[in-house]
Motif scaffolding. Structure first.
Motif, PDB file in Angstrom:
ATOM      1  N   GLY A  19      28.779  39.687  48.611  1.00 55.08           N
ATOM      2  CA  GLY A  19      27.909  39.992  47.490  1.00 55.08           C
ATOM      3  C   GLY A  19      27.514  38.765  46.695  1.00 55.08           C
ATOM      4  N   ASP A  20      26.527  38.956  45.816  1.00 54.09           N
ATOM      5  CA  ASP A  20      26.068  37.915  44.895  1.00 54.09           C
ATOM      6  C   ASP A  20      25.623  36.650  45.623  1.00 54.09           C
ATOM      7  OD1 ASP A  20      25.778  38.420  42.147  1.00 54.09           O
ATOM      8  OD2 ASP A  20      27.092  36.750  41.653  1.00 54.09           O
ATOM      9  N   GLY A  21      25.137  36.815  46.860  1.00 52.83           N
ATOM     10  CA  GLY A  21      24.634  35.683  47.620  1.00 52.83           C
ATOM     11  C   GLY A  21      25.706  34.849  48.285  1.00 52.83           C
ATOM     12  N   ALA A  22      26.969  35.298  48.264  1.00 51.61           N
ATOM     13  CA  ALA A  22      28.073  34.534  48.836  1.00 51.61           C
ATOM     14  C   ALA A  22      28.420  35.074  50.216  1.00 51.61           C
ATOM     15  CB  ALA A  22      29.286  34.587  47.930  1.00 51.61           C
ATOM     16  N   TYR A  23      28.258  34.233  51.232  1.00 54.33           N
ATOM     17  CA  TYR A  23      28.588  34.592  52.610  1.00 54.33           C
ATOM     18  C   TYR A  23      29.828  33.808  53.023  1.00 54.33           C
ATOM     19  CZ  TYR A  23      24.052  36.883  52.943  1.00 54.33           C
ATOM     20  OH  TYR A  23      22.970  37.713  52.750  1.00 54.33           O
ATOM     21  N   GLY A  24      30.834  34.516  53.463  1.00 60.88           N
ATOM     22  CA  GLY A  24      32.077  33.870  53.832  1.00 60.88           C
ATOM     23  C   GLY A  24      32.991  33.727  52.632  1.00 60.88           C
ATOM     24  N   ILE A  25      34.298  33.711  52.895  1.00 62.24           N
ATOM     25  CA  ILE A  25      35.271  33.753  51.814  1.00 62.24           C
ATOM     26  C   ILE A  25      35.307  32.466  50.994  1.00 62.24           C
ATOM     27  CG2 ILE A  25      37.227  32.933  53.196  1.00 62.24           C
ATOM     28  CD1 ILE A  25      38.853  35.200  51.712  1.00 62.24           C
ATOM     29  N   GLU A  26      34.972  31.326  51.595  1.00 65.83           N
ATOM     30  CA  GLU A  26      34.962  30.081  50.831  1.00 65.83           C
ATOM     31  C   GLU A  26      33.854  30.089  49.786  1.00 65.83           C
ATOM     32  OE1 GLU A  26      35.943  26.189  49.548  1.00 65.83           O
ATOM     33  OE2 GLU A  26      37.067  27.639  50.754  1.00 65.83           O
ATOM     34  N   ALA A  27      32.648  30.475  50.193  1.00 58.74           N
ATOM     35  CA  ALA A  27      31.539  30.553  49.238  1.00 58.74           C
ATOM     36  C   ALA A  27      31.834  31.582  48.159  1.00 58.74           C
ATOM     37  CB  ALA A  27      30.241  30.894  49.967  1.00 58.74           C
ATOM     38  N   ALA A  28      32.495  32.698  48.533  1.00 56.87           N
ATOM     39  CA  ALA A  28      32.820  33.737  47.556  1.00 56.87           C
ATOM     40  C   ALA A  28      33.842  33.227  46.537  1.00 56.87           C
ATOM     41  CB  ALA A  28      33.364  34.964  48.277  1.00 56.87           C
ATOM     42  N   ALA A  29      34.843  32.488  47.007  1.00 57.59           N
ATOM     43  CA  ALA A  29      35.836  31.937  46.092  1.00 57.59           C
ATOM     44  C   ALA A  29      35.180  30.985  45.093  1.00 57.59           C
ATOM     45  CB  ALA A  29      36.929  31.218  46.882  1.00 57.59           C
ATOM     46  N   ARG A  30      34.250  30.164  45.587  1.00 58.58           N
ATOM     47  CA  ARG A  30      33.555  29.231  44.702  1.00 58.58           C
ATOM     48  C   ARG A  30      32.632  29.976  43.741  1.00 58.58           C
ATOM     49  NH1 ARG A  30      31.783  24.108  48.597  1.00 58.58           N
ATOM     50  NH2 ARG A  30      33.773  23.891  49.707  1.00 58.58           N
ATOM     51  N   ARG A  31      31.956  31.003  44.256  1.00 62.07           N
ATOM     52  CA  ARG A  31      30.982  31.735  43.450  1.00 62.07           C
ATOM     53  C   ARG A  31      31.640  32.475  42.288  1.00 62.07           C
ATOM     54  NH1 ARG A  31      26.452  32.298  40.790  1.00 62.07           N
ATOM     55  NH2 ARG A  31      25.665  34.416  40.683  1.00 62.07           N
ATOM     56  N   TYR A  32      32.668  33.272  42.585  1.00 55.01           N
ATOM     57  CA  TYR A  32      33.241  34.139  41.557  1.00 55.01           C
ATOM     58  C   TYR A  32      34.328  33.461  40.718  1.00 55.01           C
ATOM     59  CZ  TYR A  32      30.961  38.019  44.041  1.00 55.01           C
ATOM     60  OH  TYR A  32      30.039  38.858  44.628  1.00 55.01           O
ATOM     61  N   PHE A  33      35.080  32.538  41.336  1.00 57.93           N
ATOM     62  CA  PHE A  33      36.251  31.997  40.649  1.00 57.93           C
ATOM     63  C   PHE A  33      36.256  30.472  40.528  1.00 57.93           C
ATOM     64  CE2 PHE A  33      37.705  35.921  42.904  1.00 57.93           C
ATOM     65  CZ  PHE A  33      37.835  36.720  41.768  1.00 57.93           C
ATOM     66  N   SER A  34      35.204  29.810  40.997  1.00 59.11           N
ATOM     67  CA  SER A  34      35.117  28.349  40.931  1.00 59.11           C
ATOM     68  C   SER A  34      36.367  27.686  41.504  1.00 59.11           C
ATOM     69  CB  SER A  34      34.886  27.874  39.487  1.00 59.11           C
ATOM     70  OG  SER A  34      33.642  28.334  39.010  1.00 59.11           O
ATOM     71  N   PRO A  73      29.240  45.477  49.158  1.00 57.20           N
ATOM     72  CA  PRO A  73      29.052  44.221  48.417  1.00 57.20           C
ATOM     73  C   PRO A  73      28.310  44.359  47.101  1.00 57.20           C
ATOM     74  CG  PRO A  73      28.631  43.892  50.747  1.00 57.20           C
ATOM     75  CD  PRO A  73      28.767  45.364  50.545  1.00 57.20           C
ATOM     76  N   GLU A  74      27.407  45.298  46.997  1.00 58.39           N
ATOM     77  CA  GLU A  74      26.687  45.452  45.727  1.00 58.39           C
ATOM     78  C   GLU A  74      27.476  46.317  44.763  1.00 58.39           C
ATOM     79  OE1 GLU A  74      24.189  43.557  45.068  1.00 58.39           O
ATOM     80  OE2 GLU A  74      24.327  42.787  47.108  1.00 58.39           O
ATOM     81  N   GLY A  75      28.016  47.425  45.258  1.00 58.49           N
ATOM     82  CA  GLY A  75      28.745  48.347  44.395  1.00 58.49           C
ATOM     83  C   GLY A  75      30.021  47.767  43.826  1.00 58.49           C
ATOM     84  N   TYR A  76      30.683  46.865  44.591  1.00 60.39           N
ATOM     85  CA  TYR A  76      31.936  46.269  44.137  1.00 60.39           C
ATOM     86  C   TYR A  76      31.756  44.829  43.667  1.00 60.39           C
ATOM     87  CZ  TYR A  76      34.083  50.328  46.387  1.00 60.39           C
ATOM     88  OH  TYR A  76      34.443  51.612  46.738  1.00 60.39           O
ATOM     89  N   ASN A  77      30.538  44.416  43.396  1.00 54.44           N
ATOM     90  CA  ASN A  77      30.271  43.070  42.881  1.00 54.44           C
ATOM     91  C   ASN A  77      30.928  42.928  41.504  1.00 54.44           C
ATOM     92  OD1 ASN A  77      29.087  40.864  41.514  1.00 54.44           O
ATOM     93  ND2 ASN A  77      27.221  41.020  42.719  1.00 54.44           N
ATOM     94  N   PRO A  78      31.935  42.073  41.362  1.00 55.20           N
ATOM     95  CA  PRO A  78      32.664  41.998  40.092  1.00 55.20           C
ATOM     96  C   PRO A  78      31.838  41.435  38.941  1.00 55.20           C
ATOM     97  CG  PRO A  78      33.399  40.264  41.586  1.00 55.20           C
ATOM     98  CD  PRO A  78      32.485  41.146  42.383  1.00 55.20           C
ATOM     99  N   ARG A  79      30.799  40.698  39.259  1.00 52.93           N
ATOM    100  CA  ARG A  79      29.938  40.188  38.184  1.00 52.93           C
ATOM    101  C   ARG A  79      29.072  41.285  37.611  1.00 52.93           C
ATOM    102  NH1 ARG A  79      24.929  38.110  37.517  1.00 52.93           N
ATOM    103  NH2 ARG A  79      24.410  38.432  39.727  1.00 52.93           N
ATOM    104  N   LEU A  80      28.578  42.181  38.479  1.00 54.19           N
ATOM    105  CA  LEU A  80      27.684  43.247  38.043  1.00 54.19           C
ATOM    106  C   LEU A  80      28.429  44.530  37.679  1.00 54.19           C
ATOM    107  CD1 LEU A  80      24.858  42.788  40.718  1.00 54.19           C
ATOM    108  CD2 LEU A  80      24.950  41.856  38.403  1.00 54.19           C
ATOM    109  N   HIS A  81      29.528  44.799  38.366  1.00 54.12           N
ATOM    110  CA  HIS A  81      30.261  46.055  38.167  1.00 54.12           C
ATOM    111  C   HIS A  81      31.755  45.760  38.057  1.00 54.12           C
ATOM    112  CE1 HIS A  81      26.468  47.909  39.284  1.00 54.12           C
ATOM    113  NE2 HIS A  81      26.497  47.258  40.432  1.00 54.12           N
TER     114      HIS A  81
END
Length: 777
Positions: A195-210, A231-239
């Motif tokens: 979600g939020d444009g993050a593909y793969g767990i590394e990009a997701a870690a950087r995106r949501y938690f820096s 990915p959209e329904g459980y997006n922690p930034r949006l929901h």
């Protein structure tokens, strides 16, 4: 499908010993006709590797690096950073497995327990309504989705049909044969969408938690693991509420499996979803060198070396995980940007713009490229998509008339032809351009007289040195006729000059006055060849490109070539140093050997300065994007600073000066080479003559003597003088003994005779006698 047939399918599955055979019996019966196989051959067919199985690497974002390795920009369709399995925290791996496929390491391509449970429902309904996919199958689904090029292929990859399921299962069987479990898990964690444009767990870690995937905490890992189902329904930034509930489901499942201690789970569940969101730039607009970045991007998108079609080249840039190393020097870039923005602010009140390119001589390496605007829509003040520093092919600019900076090519042609510094030509006040032919041998004459601009002078003879120092138009028109228009054009072409449109330079008598529209990039590269003693190098921005696979891609080369004799270039440098020491660019010295040329375009529609040292060359343009002739730079006021008429030394020169001082500070200074002796065969070209003292001579005799010495003479008003009799010269300007160039204007002022005697002032009255009784201090 009849209920009896469904029950038979389940019974058939339970009776098979091999997982693949059971898989086919489970799913194939309702769709055997669709895929064109018989149930009898299903097991063998399932075990065969699909011919269209492609395991290309997941799309990776590309990055552009400066020469020092710092990141200038990233490009991607999908924000992904591929990592090894050991770069993913064990707690993150366990969290994903717990919620997605806890038995991943125990089963093969299918988890028969989970699949049975889901497919009983699917067979009863006649379509796929429940999931039962393990990690391998989910990897296959994501892989097929990423490899889909068309809308139809993407729809097929997502379709909830038994036919799609069969294809996924065949792929899953093949992948399980080809890779160990750890590799499959690694591939899945790098391909999954969080979600939020993050593909793969590394990009997701950087995106949501820096942070990185290697440093994820239990709570963070569980949050990410819960996202992939929706990915959209459980997006922690949006929901955040839904994301927290889903996180807790993951934590509970980890507890059931014994994969995390109860106390750790309880502590993690008590935490709110704490985000530290990091934006990942995409493209050049947020780059610290946006127009250079855009130039590099276009270099890749325009070149067939990087793909046969524009679509292929764009895909390579945004999916190929390229590491693009460039020539840009951050120190030089920063100095240039600061200088440009200081003198022509991005949102200046006059609507003017400026651009500068800096190139390393002898290499072609672009060390800096700046525009005073920011990269963006022209509808926003202070922004533009047009790169005024580059050609149309790399920035959409149609170029700008170069003005007197083109005189350097006539100078170089004359010196290459062996013209000594002291050779003199008459520079008339008006020059009718006749006697010219282009490179096809066709006459290209005109009857309209050409004149000197305000930054030059005429009506006398000049040498190569003085004509260049004072940028005398009619002198260079005469010199170009002596050397040949075609020879001048060919010299410019050898130095890489073309119109910014890509077309060849136009050939008319005013060529030397710079009517052709060019880019600062090409002009800087041409002047860099003078600094490199006649070696011209094509400007380059890229030093290497490495694909995510490790393969090195070919990049354009500088193709350096000696285009004139070294001695010719040394002579050009000697002459153009005089521009800074005593000519139109005086006052622009930078504390080391430097040379350059001012350029003022007709009607003050634009102004240039191009200059260089042995270590760095730069060209600066200042003008109006709305049209220089419509918005000339006369009586210009800009953000509180006002100018009369803007010449090359008025704004472009100081930009060049500030840029060069900043870029070269702390770096070793090199010197130009002395030109060959034969260039001095007619003197230094400076021709400084001591001004005779004609004071006391009769006016007619004084005028005759000065004219004989090569000076022009004017007579001013009379002055009173005790020393010189009436009718003789009492004053001269410049003063006697001054060393001047021949033709310099000298003003004489005759004596009107002795002044009238002054009347003595009356004596002041005597003071009153003091009172002897008065007190004293």
């Amino acid at each position: 499908m009849p209920r009896q047939g469904a029950a038979g399918a389940v019974r058939g599955l339970l009776g098979m010993g091999a997982l693949a055979g059971g898989l086919v019996a489970l799913i194939l019966l309702p769709v055997a006709c669709t895929v064109g196989i018989g149930a009898r051959d299903s097991a063998q067919w399932m075990q065969q590797e699909p011919e269209d199985l492609s395991l290309l690497a997941s799309p990776q974002r590309s990055k552009i690096l400066a020469a020092d390795g710092s990141t200038l920009a990233t490009f991607y369709y999908q924000n992904r950073v591929e990592v090894r399995l050991d770069q993913i925290a064990p707690v993150a791996r366990r969290a994903v497995l717990a919620i997605e496929d806890a038995r991943f390491y125990q089963h093969g391509a299918l988890d028969s327990q989970g699949t049975l449970r889901a497919l009983v429902s699917n067979l009863n309904s006649g379509e796929v309504t429940q999931g039962g996919s393990g990690i391998t199958q989910q990897y296959v689904k994501n892989l097929r989705l990423e490899q889909a090029d068309t809308k139809r292929e993407r729809q097929e990859a997502l379709a909830l049909t038994p036919a799609r399921k069969i294809q996924e299962l065949r792929y899953a069987v093949a992948i399980e044969k080809r890779f160990p479990k750890d590799e499959i898990l690694r591939r899945y964690l790098n391909i999954a969408y969080f979600g939020d444009g993050a593909y793969g767990i590394e990009a997701a870690a950087r995106r949501y938690f820096s942070t990185s995937a290697a440093r994820l905490t239990l709570a963070e890992a569980a949050t990410l693991a819960g996202i992939t189902r929706n990915p959209e329904g459980y997006n922690p930034r949006l929901h955040p509420g839904a994301a927290r509930d889903r996180r807790d489901v993951v934590l509970d499942r980890m507890g059931e499996l014994g994969w995390a201690a109860a106390a750790e789970i309880a502590e993690a569940k008590n935490e709110p979803v704490r985000l530290d969101v990091t934006e990942t730039p995409n493209g050049c607009t947020s780059s610290k060198a946006p127009f250079f970045c855009d130039y590099v991007q276009r270099e890749i998108l325009n070149s067939p070396v990087f793909g046969k079609t524009a679509k292929e080249r764009e895909r390579l840039l945004k999916q190929g995980g390229l590491t693009i190393r460039t020539t840009l020097d951050p120190k030089t870039q920063k100095a240039a940007q600061r200088a440009v923005d200081r003198h022509v602010p991005p949102k200046n009140s006059a609507g003017k713009a400026a651009a500068e390119v800096l190139i390393q001589p002898g290499t072609g390496r672009i060390r800096g490229m700046v525009v005073d605007r920011r990269l963006g829509p022209d509808s926003e003040r202070g922004k533009t998509w047009i790169n005024f520093a580059a050609d149309a092919s790399h920035g959409s600019s149609i170029g700008m008339q170069a003005g007197s900076t083109f005189k350097a090519f006539t100078l170089a042609a004359a010196l290459e032809d062996g013209t000594p510094f002291g050779s003199r030509l008459l520079a008339p006040s008006r020059f009718i351009p006749t006697g010219y032919s282009n490179c096809d041998g066709d006459p290209v004459n005109a009857t309209t007289p050409l004149r000197n601009s305000a930054d030059g002078e005429g009506g006398r003879t000049f040498s190569l040195v003085t004509g260049t120092a004072h940028s005398v138009n009619t002198y260079f028109l005469a010199l170009q006729r002596e050397v040949g228009l075609c020879e001048t054009v060919r010299m410019a072409e050898k130095l890489g000059m073309r119109q910014a449109s890509g077309k060849a330079l136009e050939q008319y008598p005013s060529f030397t006055l710079g009517f052709n529209t060019v880019s600062p990039l090409r002009l800087a590269a041409a002047y860099a060849a003078f600094a490199a003693r006649g070696e011209y190098c094509k400007p380059i921005a890229i030093t290497s490109i490495t694909h995510t696979s490790g393969r090195r891609l070919p990049v354009p080369g500088a193709d350096c070539e000696q285009v004139m004799r070294k001695g010719t270039a040394d002579a050009v440098n000697h002459v153009m140093r005089s521009v800074l020491s005593s000519g139109t660019g005086r006052g622009l010295s930078i504390g080391r050997h430097a040379a350059g040329k001012t350029g003022t375009v007709d009607n003050f529609s634009a102004a240039w300065f191009a200059g260089y040292t042995p270590d760095l060359a730069a060209a600066v343009w200042v003008g109006d994007p709305r049209g220089g002739y419509r918005y000339p730079m006369t009586n210009l006021c800009m953000d509180g600073r006002c100018y009369g008429s803007v010449f090359g030394a008025t704004i472009p020169g100081p930009i060049w000066q500030d840029s060069m001082i900043g870029a070269l500070s702390g770096r070793e200074a090199h010197r130009f080479h002395r030109p060959p002796t034969f260039y001095f065969s007619k003197g230094s070209g400076e021709d400084l003559v001591g001004l005779p003292d004609v004071r006391g001579l009769k006016l007619s005799a004084a005028v005759a003597r000065l004219r004989a010495a090569g000076f022009q003479v004017g007579v001013g008003g009379e002055v009173e003088s005790k020393e010189y009799p009436k009718g003789t010269v009492a004053e001269m300007s410049p003063g006697p003994g001054a060393r001047l160039e021949p033709g310099t204007y000298v003003t004489l002022r005759p004596s009107s005779g002795e002044p009238e005697p002054e009347e003595p002032e009356p004596d002041p009255p005597s003071p009153e006698p003091s009172d002897p009784a008065a007190p004293h201090d």
